[in-house]
Motif scaffolding. Structure first.
Motif, mmCIF file in Angstrom:
data_model
loop_
_atom_site.group_PDB
_atom_site.id
_atom_site.type_symbol
_atom_site.label_atom_id
_atom_site.label_comp_id
_atom_site.label_asym_id
_atom_site.label_seq_id
_atom_site.Cartn_x
_atom_site.Cartn_y
_atom_site.Cartn_z
ATOM 1 N N ASN A 52 0.824 -1.216 0.000
ATOM 2 C CA ASN A 52 0.000 0.000 0.000
ATOM 3 C C ASN A 52 0.855 1.262 0.000
ATOM 4 O OD1 ASN A 52 0.729 -0.825 2.701
ATOM 5 N ND2 ASN A 52 -0.579 0.812 3.483
ATOM 6 N N HIS A 208 -8.645 9.847 5.714
ATOM 7 C CA HIS A 208 -9.023 8.445 5.553
ATOM 8 C C HIS A 208 -10.037 8.292 4.424
ATOM 9 C CE1 HIS A 208 -9.247 4.294 6.819
ATOM 10 N NE2 HIS A 208 -10.573 4.368 6.936
ATOM 11 N N GLN A 211 -7.772 8.585 1.262
ATOM 12 C CA GLN A 211 -6.809 7.496 1.027
ATOM 13 C C GLN A 211 -6.936 6.497 2.170
ATOM 14 O OE1 GLN A 211 -4.694 8.010 -1.870
ATOM 15 N NE2 GLN A 211 -4.595 5.788 -1.666
ATOM 16 N N SER A 212 -7.866 5.566 2.041
ATOM 17 C CA SER A 212 -8.247 4.721 3.172
ATOM 18 C C SER A 212 -7.234 3.637 3.500
ATOM 19 C CB SER A 212 -9.607 4.066 2.893
ATOM 20 O OG SER A 212 -9.545 3.246 1.733
ATOM 21 N N ASP A 213 -6.273 3.369 2.610
ATOM 22 C CA ASP A 213 -5.346 2.258 2.854
ATOM 23 C C ASP A 213 -3.991 2.721 3.380
ATOM 24 O OD1 ASP A 213 -4.564 3.489 0.497
ATOM 25 O OD2 ASP A 213 -3.858 1.619 -0.426
#
Length: 290
Positions: A52, A208, A211-213
């Protein structure tokens, strides 16, 4: 590449609080003042499963390549620590006037320091704590531009000026941005400060959404939005703690400008404000308080 190289090249062995997560993508000067240094993660970290971070490492390397060709000039940044009360009172008066003239012309970054954070723990990690009402506030950190961050001790007469600022924000419906906002708001509320929850946007969760990862720490995100450099490790040095606190506010403000802009470009800002901010401020937090 990696923490070992970082500590060696910048002579940081033995310095507490050194993490590649807070140094990646920052621009440092080598100890011998010969080179610009841009740290990033070691490739083996990605190979062990942290794929990621691949785009982050790629952007860090691209930044190094640009600097090697074009050089580097850091943006102007002023850290104001423990200003004279008259200076701070005038600063607050300027904010109040801007709110009165046009509330949307003022964005305020807000951050606090309390014992649970004193060791340099990132805002994103302060998820729970006990005895909030008994936990003293040490400092309040503020910024209203990309060029200046300030930190004042949580003592009188600064406290009354802080409440004057909060009152103006409540009255004129100004926007406040914080990172993991309840770490700050719960302490402020416990000390009697009224600051309306629906006016305080949590940048950690806005990030978040974007860009949640990726990690949610301010130290990780800031190099994507700001060229200020690494600062989180200053917290472990008592002589630098005030500057660390002021930099927290400055970096929060710069992240606010960048994250809100990126969400708007992606068509996600209104969605975030509806699905997270309003739902949390108007429904979830009131239910929690009951």
């Amino acid at each position: 590449l990696g923490a070992t190289a970082l500590k060696t090249i910048l002579n940081l062995h033995g310095v507490p609080g050194i993490s590649i997560q807070n140094f990646h993508g920052t621009v440092q000067r080598s100890v011998d003042d010969r080179y610009w240094v841009v740290p990033t993660y070691h490739p083996s970290h990605l190979q062990r499963g942290a794929m990621n971070l691949l785009d982050v490492v790629t952007e860090d390397v691209k930044k190094a390549a640009r600097i090697s060709t074009h050089g580097f000039q850091r943006s102007r940044a002023v850290l104001v620590v423990d200003p004279e009360f008259s200076w701070f009172s005038q600063w607050v008066a300027g904010c109040v006037q801007r709110l009165s003239d046009h509330a949307q012309s003022l964005w305020l970054a807000l951050d606090t320091e309390f014992p649970e954070k004193a060791g340099g723990q990132d805002e994103s990690e302060v998820l729970s704590w006990g005895g909030i009402a008994q936990s003293p506030l040490l400092r309040v950190n503020l910024a209203c531009s990309t060029e200046e961050g300030l930190s004042v001790p949580y003592v009188e007469p600064y406290i009354k000026e802080l409440q004057r600022l909060f009152d103006a924000i409540n009255q004129h419906r100004g926007w406040v941005f914080a990172w993991n906002k309840y770490a700050d708001l719960d302490h402020l509320w416990a000390h009697g400060h009224q600051l309306h929850n629906d006016l305080v946007v949590d940048l950690m969760w806005a990030w978040h959404y974007l860009q949640s990862d990726l990690p949610r720490g301010l130290g990780f995100v800031a190099p994507l939005a700001s060229d200020f450099g690494a600062w989180k490790h200053w917290a472990a040095n008592p002589a630098k703690f005030g500057e660390y606190a002021a930099a927290d506010a400055l970096q929060t403000y710069r992240c606010a400008v960048w994250i809100v802009g990126e969400l708007q470009k992606a068509g996600q800002w209104d969605i975030f404000m509806r699905d997270w901010h309003e739902r949390d401020a108007l429904v979830l937090r009131p239910a929690h308080d009951l």
